[in-house]
Design an enzyme around this catalytic site. Structure first.
Site, PDB file in Angstrom:
ATOM      1  N   SER A 180     -65.116  10.288  33.822  1.00 28.94           N
ATOM      2  CA  SER A 180     -65.131  11.871  34.471  1.00 28.94           C
ATOM      3  C   SER A 180     -64.385  12.660  33.709  1.00 28.94           C
ATOM      4  O   SER A 180     -63.763  12.125  32.765  1.00 28.94           O
ATOM      5  CB  SER A 180     -64.741  11.421  35.819  1.00 28.94           C
ATOM      6  OG  SER A 180     -63.257  10.980  35.737  1.00 28.94           O
ATOM      7  N   TYR A 181     -64.208  13.794  33.839  1.00 30.27           N
ATOM      8  CA  TYR A 181     -63.438  14.702  33.325  1.00 30.27           C
ATOM      9  C   TYR A 181     -61.966  14.440  33.130  1.00 30.27           C
ATOM     10  O   TYR A 181     -61.281  14.012  34.189  1.00 30.27           O
ATOM     11  CB  TYR A 181     -63.704  16.246  33.972  1.00 30.27           C
ATOM     12  CG  TYR A 181     -62.747  17.147  33.159  1.00 30.27           C
ATOM     13  CD1 TYR A 181     -63.303  17.709  31.978  1.00 30.27           C
ATOM     14  CD2 TYR A 181     -61.847  17.975  33.585  1.00 30.27           C
ATOM     15  CE1 TYR A 181     -62.693  18.688  31.201  1.00 30.27           C
ATOM     16  CE2 TYR A 181     -61.306  19.099  33.078  1.00 30.27           C
ATOM     17  CZ  TYR A 181     -61.787  19.557  31.938  1.00 30.27           C
ATOM     18  OH  TYR A 181     -61.315  20.432  30.912  1.00 30.27           O
TER      19      TYR A 181
END
Length: 628
Positions: free
Chosen positions: A350-351
């Site tokens: 994920s980010y």
């Protein structure tokens, strides 16, 4: 005739349908992100063509936006498209007095040929489009980059409809969800970044020119050196200098303490600690030793056993990723974030820039755990989470940026190597650990009395390792202790008066420095690593051994010089106030123009006082540098 009519109707129907398709330009922050986003939205059917920049391709495909059929073109920038610059006539060092740089006109421009080529691509494609969708990273910098793209495109096509895609991971589900939940770009967040950018330019340019022009003339060793200043970098150096000087000025003080050892059998050795801890008077300590020696029988006063837990880690935010990479993997924060960005754009995690350590309730963690079940290293543990532990059960932190979830793996990765694989492994193991169960054990505490003096010992029995089975970065070992419930009194194996001395604090590590920056509001989770790397490159700080940070001669000299003026230049106060103001701009509580003028006024005053006392900087530098 009938056939011709049918052909005409088909052509007309196709033409009208084609004309109804909306032309949409999508722009991501990097080419890899654009490529992967286009692949997900097009289901692998995007075609590629060249733009004016050879590093930023254009991907064409068809898609839908809220049920409306679209012809899409996805391209990218390469980070910031523009940068703040003073007008050309003020860019030469002697074109104006440094103090004037607080007032000269400033604008945002494309600084390189590469940036201008990207700009040309955006201008060309903006003429074609009816809608612009921003796909930059969903943080402050990404929002500002988005508005740079918007400004370029709307200058060519003012009628563009502009939307913003919000996402935290580059997966098909996330991309399609983002496409169906487009939002308005956040102008306030972008304005906060512009305020910071203009301030950094004005403050940095003014102080850098002042320091360089003054000290180059005074010291031959600096005659060819740029002596730069940054309002984030300088407090970063200040933390390292402050710790170094605390060690340098430390005066060790001797102390004495009693230590009791009991070895009931060959396999068990128990050490009891004195509850007075330590004394700084040797004669008083000897008196207590003599008291114990008068009747060296230990009476067991109390034995308590209670369950003991070793907590699993909190979900991972950016600061924790940087610190763990530095401490556990010996990878710098800068390199770790570079790798994490690559893993993100490739769809593995994920980010990675997030201040959140709480998983949102709506995020289904079970499939993320299942995605790791096939890995030979931790697959069995992943299966246990879903089968034996009753499913993922993450600890809850206290921080949320309301934008991105904690860092977590998205899919299995079997083709990574080197540090890429090590950072990915850290993220996976941390995720599996934080959604599993605490380690369980039993702690036994024994209190004894020797002729009126009290001592205490602790023992640990590990019952279930749980998260520690997968989290190889922490240990929890049994600490043996005898069964003192069956012992009322015993003869200590030894009672010793031990001398020691107080120890100075340790030099900071990069992980320690990141913690201090985070605590005092210096920079953001997205910029900590960059600031540290900058002051290393400028030789304001260096690395001793493998991971200890020490100030360079110039770094400590500048800090001492400004400190002697009574300023807090090397302390975090000024920059922390700015970071708080930027947050208020994002929240709509402060006007960007007002913040800009207030901050310029603060630093202008400091600058004027510094130039009036320049001899103090020169004197501090003279302690460490050789003159002409």
């Amino acid at each position: 005739m009938l056939i011709e009519k049918r052909i005409y109707q088909c052509i007309r129907r196709f033409y009208c349908q084609d004309m109804s398709r909306i032309k949409v330009l999508c722009v991501a922050e990097k080419n890899d992100a654009a490529k992967n986003i286009a692949a997900h939205l097009s289901r692998g059917n995007a075609t590629r063509k060249e733009g004016y920049s050879k590093f930023n391709k254009i991907y064409e495909f068809q898609c839908e936006v809220n049920g409306r059929p679209c012809d899409m073109k996805m391209t990218s920038v390469s980070g910031h498209l523009m940068t703040h610059e003073v007008e050309t006539k003020y860019r030469k060092w002697y074109s104006c007095a440094p103090a004037q740089l607080f007032d000269v006109p400033v604008s945002k421009i494309c600084p390189t040929e590469s940036a201008n080529n990207i700009k040309r691509t955006l201008e060309k494609e903006a003429r074609w489009a009816k809608m612009l969708i921003i796909w930059t990273d969903c943080d402050r910098e990404g929002e500002n980059i988005g508005f740079e793209i918007i400004d370029v495109c709307k200058a060519i096509n003012p009628r563009l409809e502009v939307k913003r895609a919000k996402f935290s991971e580059i997966t098909r589900v996330s991309m399609e969800r983002a496409m169906q939940t487009l939002v308005e770009p956040d102008l306030l967040t972008s304005q906060a970044v512009d305020v910071r950018g203009e301030l950094d330019l004005r403050i940095g340019a003014a102080f850098t020119r002042f320091q360089t022009m003054t000290l180059q003339k005074k010291f031959a060793t600096l005659s060819q050196k740029l002596i730069s200043y940054g309002s984030c970098q300088f407090p970063t150096v200040g933390f390292v200098v402050e710790r170094y000087k605390a060690i340098e000025n430390f005066v060790p003080e001797p102390f004495w303490k009693l230590k009791v050892l009991h070895q009931p059998d060959e396999e068990c050795k128990v050490e009891f600690s004195w509850q007075r801890n330590r004394l700084f008077d040797p004669e008083a300590a000897q008196v207590y030793k003599d008291i114990c020696d008068e009747n060296p029988k230990a009476k067991v006063e109390n034995v308590k056993s209670k369950p003991k837990s070793k907590w699993r880690p909190l979900p991972m935010d950016t600061v924790e990723l940087e610190k763990l990479s530095s401490r556990k993997l010996r990878i710098t924060a800068k390199e770790a974030m570079k790798i994490a960005e690559k893993l993100y754009t490739s769809g593995f995690i994920s980010y990675p820039r997030t201040e959140t350590n709480i998983f949102p309730k709506e995020l289904n963690l079970r499939p993320l755990v299942e995605a790791q079940a096939g890995d030979a290293r931790w697959g069995a543990f992943a299966n246990r989470i879903n089968q034996e532990f009753g499913g993922p059960n993450p600890r809850k932190g206290k921080k949320s940026d309301q934008a991105h979830p904690p860092i977590h793996p998205i899919k299995a990765a079997t083709n990574l190597a080197g540090n890429d694989a090590r950072v990915y492994e850290l993220i996976v193991r941390h995720f599996l650990a934080c959604v599993s169960q605490d380690a369980q054990g039993k702690e036994t505490t024994v209190n004894i009395d020797i002729n009126g003096e009290k001592f205490i010992a602790h023992g640990i029995t590990v019952i279930q390792k749980n998260y520690l089975e997968v989290y190889i970065y922490e240990k929890w070992s049994d600490k043996q202790i005898a069964n003192y419930e069956a012992i009322k009194e015993f003869q200590p194996t030894s009672i010793n008066l031990v001398q020691g001395e107080t120890e100075p604090p340790q030099l900071l590590t990069e992980a320690d420095l990141i913690s201090l920056m985070d605590k005092h509001g210096i920079g953001t989770d997205a910029t900590h690593a960059d600031h540290i790397e900058t002051v290393k490159q400028r030789e304001y700080i260096g690395v001793q051994g493998n991971d200890k940070l020490v100030p360079g001669f110039l770094g400590i000299a500048l800090c001492e010089g400004y400190d002697s003026m009574g300023f807090q230049m090397s302390k975090p106060n000024l920059r922390a106030e700015l970071e708080a103001d930027l947050k208020s701009i994002c929240e709509g509580n402060k006007n960007p123009a007002v913040v800009l003028q207030e901050q310029i006024a603060k630093y202008r005053l400091v600058f004027e006082l510094a130039t009036a006392q320049v001899e103090k900087i020169e004197a501090a530098c003279a302690k460490y540098l050789t003159g002409p």
